[in-house]
Write an enzyme that holds these catalytic residues in place. Structure first.
Site, PDB file in Angstrom:
ATOM      1  N   GLY A  70       0.805  -1.481  -0.037  1.00  0.00           N
ATOM      2  CA  GLY A  70      -0.064  -0.011   0.103  1.00  0.00           C
ATOM      3  C   GLY A  70       0.907   1.217  -0.150  1.00  0.00           C
ATOM      4  O   GLY A  70       1.956   1.477  -0.551  1.00  0.00           O
ATOM      5  N   SER A  71       0.457   2.200   0.514  1.00  0.00           N
ATOM      6  CA  SER A  71       0.902   3.791   0.682  1.00  0.00           C
ATOM      7  C   SER A  71       2.212   3.813   1.148  1.00  0.00           C
ATOM      8  O   SER A  71       2.987   4.772   1.192  1.00  0.00           O
ATOM      9  CB  SER A  71       0.054   4.502   1.208  1.00  0.00           C
ATOM     10  OG  SER A  71      -1.245   4.794   0.495  1.00  0.00           O
ATOM     11  N   THR A  72       2.903   2.795   1.868  1.00  0.00           N
ATOM     12  CA  THR A  72       4.224   2.873   2.469  1.00  0.00           C
ATOM     13  C   THR A  72       5.057   2.869   1.271  1.00  0.00           C
ATOM     14  O   THR A  72       6.204   3.390   1.339  1.00  0.00           O
ATOM     15  CB  THR A  72       4.317   1.410   3.301  1.00  0.00           C
ATOM     16  OG1 THR A  72       4.368   0.302   2.398  1.00  0.00           O
ATOM     17  CG2 THR A  72       3.703   1.377   4.445  1.00  0.00           C
ATOM     18  N   PHE A  73       4.773   2.546  -0.046  1.00  0.00           N
ATOM     19  CA  PHE A  73       5.482   2.508  -1.130  1.00  0.00           C
ATOM     20  C   PHE A  73       5.513   4.154  -1.706  1.00  0.00           C
ATOM     21  O   PHE A  73       6.468   4.182  -2.392  1.00  0.00           O
ATOM     22  CB  PHE A  73       4.787   1.567  -2.299  1.00  0.00           C
ATOM     23  CG  PHE A  73       5.702   0.425  -2.414  1.00  0.00           C
ATOM     24  CD1 PHE A  73       5.815   0.083  -3.763  1.00  0.00           C
ATOM     25  CD2 PHE A  73       6.017  -0.630  -1.547  1.00  0.00           C
ATOM     26  CE1 PHE A  73       6.938  -1.154  -4.067  1.00  0.00           C
ATOM     27  CE2 PHE A  73       6.620  -1.760  -1.698  1.00  0.00           C
ATOM     28  CZ  PHE A  73       7.259  -1.945  -2.922  1.00  0.00           C
ATOM     29  N   LYS A  74       4.822   4.953  -1.209  1.00  0.00           N
ATOM     30  CA  LYS A  74       4.753   6.375  -1.582  1.00  0.00           C
ATOM     31  C   LYS A  74       6.229   6.952  -1.331  1.00  0.00           C
ATOM     32  O   LYS A  74       6.552   7.787  -1.569  1.00  0.00           O
ATOM     33  CB  LYS A  74       3.858   7.042  -1.129  1.00  0.00           C
ATOM     34  CG  LYS A  74       2.461   6.619  -1.809  1.00  0.00           C
ATOM     35  CD  LYS A  74       0.991   7.362  -1.156  1.00  0.00           C
ATOM     36  CE  LYS A  74       0.048   6.668  -2.026  1.00  0.00           C
ATOM     37  NZ  LYS A  74      -1.291   7.097  -1.382  1.00  0.00           N
TER      38      LYS A  74
END
Length: 586
Positions: free
Chosen positions: A308-312
């Protein structure tokens, strides 16, 4: 002269008589010679027989004086009672050790009444399988195990029964004082003391199994193996994730703490877990409890998830490092992106242009996709490969899963991967990649063994600029104070991080109402020392009724840091003005 001739004749075998008698000759002394030979042969035979009987008598005396030989009936495949080294934590606290045990065996050829033996043994050994034991006793073979690893009390009771044809063999049993506390890290062994999982299996892979087969380990104690984990911290992490799984009614949960300077794993827990002292469990009906065995699965290193948004964090670091953006850049997030039949929009979007810190703070899918588009598909794939997120992680822990990615990267793939959909990695390697973003830009392979700073420098690899790392520390700090990381903030420890809420993939499709949540955090952000990553799989509730990472994974981080930071030697600092923490040209 006459006497001399007489002596010669008495010694001769024959003599020639006078020719005047007409006789040719007569043999004399033959009978005497034969009698002499017979006496010699008889003496040799008697001596040989006496020697044989003497040897037999001596051996019988030796057997009579010797103690019972309990190993006399062992088959060729019977394992030896070899030692394993103790396993201890970084402070010398015991994690695994050997105990001296005995196991019961039988020589079925010496069993007179199998029914009587089974009946007597059943009074001492609980849950004895009557039919199976009876079958073994009637097999007619030379060796059969009846029960492995008996207690001293059971051994004494069986000895008191005085059953012929059975005996005891000394063995080693592995004991884990902490039980479930570090089960996935330490692992477990089988009944023959051979490593099956975790660091126990790693030890066998390093040559211990070969030494055992060669008979070189014996029963002598070996030098303890020291791990990088801190048992105190490990106990807290395991307790927090276990409580979170129950409180949030989730399928699973986990967390890991890494030293960002050395790559050492200080703690790692995944629940459901299991007790390595009892790796398998039998149900009342005699079947194996398969639900219990599901606890063997380590979701932190042996499972892949869309994070999820940890990849941002990685997408923005990529844009900063490639010079495509700065912290002062602004991207257009005013309207959704339509691409390939898909519509990409923000969760609670602001519908306006956003600065890079705002893209991170509001977790904008649109803004992150715009950054990835500036870098390009090839550059995006190369950057994630450089971070180690697309290849199998190298560490001592056996059973590490390999990440998944699209066979061919297209623009839609790059866009969705930019915010954590389309690539699945293990939580542990996500934490390792995040550590490189805030430790000055060095990727350091994780280790479960102690590692010094000098050793870490020799295996580290610079992957981003130090200025990029400084910018990422700012973004982590910003989000920890202004954004979704507020739920993980611990007063005095300056926590920064990024949440990740992903729709869970079930049967190849995204389930809109089932989440996989994660939070990656670092502290203290003014000089980061540790990365903490938490995951929670399919929670049905959370803080204040929410199901997102901010309501589930972030509170887990808060509990972990609050309780473990003092043990890790991090001193709290109070009263630092917020403006000083966020001082930047923005």
């Amino acid at each position: 002269m006459i006497s001399f001739v007489v002596r010669l004749r008495s010694r001769a075998h024959f003599v020639v008589t006078s020719g005047r008698t007409g006789k040719s000759g007569a043999f004399i002394g033959i009978n005497a010679h034969r009698r002499s030979q017979a006496r010699q042969r008889l003496g040799i035979i008697i001596t040989a027989l006496l020697a044989v009987y003497l040897v037999i008598g001596v051996r019988l005396v030796q057997y009579g004086l010797a103690g019972p030989a309990v190993t006399g009936s062992f088959g060729g495949g019977a394992p030896t009672a070899a030692s394993r080294p103790d396993i201890v934590d970084r402070n010398g606290k015991l994690l695994a050790t050997d105990l001296n045990m005995v196991s019961l065996y039988a020589d079925p050829r010496r069993i007179v009444d199998a029914d009587e033996v089974v009946e007597k043994l059943a009074d001492v050994i609980p849950n004895l399988d009557w039919s199976e034991t009876h079958k073994k006793l009637r097999s007619g073979t030379a060796f059969q195990w009846l029960r492995r690893q008996l207690t001293p009390r059971q051994q004494a009771d069986i000895l008191a029964l005085g059953i012929p044809g059975i005996g005891f063999r000394p063995e080693k049993r592995r004991f884990y004082p902490g039980g479930v506390t570090a089960s996935h890290i330490v692992g477990h062994v089988n009944v023959d003391n051979q490593g099956l999982a975790g660091m126990e299996r790693y030890l066998d892979q390093q040559g211990l199994a070969d030494l055992r087969l060669a008979g070189l380990t014996g029963t002598a104690p070996l030098e303890p193996v020291r791990l990088s984990i801190d048992l105190r911290v490990q106990s807290i992490v395991r307790e927090v994730v276990a409580n979170a799984m129950i409180a949030y009614r989730a399928e699973a949960a986990g967390a890991v703490i890494l030293d960002v300077e050395t790559g050492e794993v200080l703690a790692m827990a995944s629940v459901p877990d299991y007790d390595p002292n009892q790796p398998s469990r039998t149900l009342p009906d005699g079947s194996v409890d398969r639900e219990y065995e599901k606890g063997w699965f380590n979701r932190m290193s042996n499972a892949t998830f869309e994070m999820g948004s940890t990849f941002k964090s990685f997408t923005l670091a990529m844009g900063l490092d490639e010079g495509k953006i700065t912290l002062n850049s602004v991207v257009d997030a005013s309207r959704p992106i339509r691409m390939g039949g898909f519509t990409i929009k923000d969760f609670r979007g602001k519908n306006r242009p956003l600065s890079i810190p705002e893209v991170f703070q509001y977790s904008s899918n649109i803004g992150t996709a715009a950054v990835a588009d500036r870098v390009g598909i090839e550059g995006h794939q190369q950057f994630l490969t450089k971070l180690g997120l697309l290849s199998r992680m190298e560490t001592e822990m056996p059973g590490v899963a390999t990440p998944t990615q699209p066979r061919t990267w297209k623009k839609i793939n790059s866009v969705t991967i930019s915010f954590g959909h389309g690539v699945a990695t293990t939580p542990l390697q996500t934490a390792v990649a995040a550590a490189s973003l805030i430790n000055g830009g060095n990727l350091i392979a994780p280790t479960f063994l102690p590692r010094s700073l000098e050793e870490a420098k020799s295996v580290s690899r610079a992957i981003i600029k130090e200025t990029t790392s400084a910018d990422m520390r700012y973004l982590f700090t910003w989000n920890g104070i202004k954004g979704s990381g507020r739920g993980a903030q611990v007063e005095g420890f300056n926590v920064g991080g990024k949440t990740g809420t992903a729709d869970k993939v079930i049967n190849g499709r995204y389930a809109r109402n089932i989440n996989f949540n994660a939070f990656v955090a670092a502290f203290p952000m003014d000089k980061p020392k540790y990365i903490v990553l938490s995951i929670i799989d399919a929670p049905t509730t959370g803080e204040h009724g929410g199901r997102t990472a901010a309501s589930t994974a972030a509170p887990m981080i808060k509990q972990i840091i609050r309780r473990t930071a003092p043990l890790l030697g991090v001193q709290p600092r109070f009263g630092a003005p917020e403006a000083q923490q966020l001082l930047v040209n923005y």
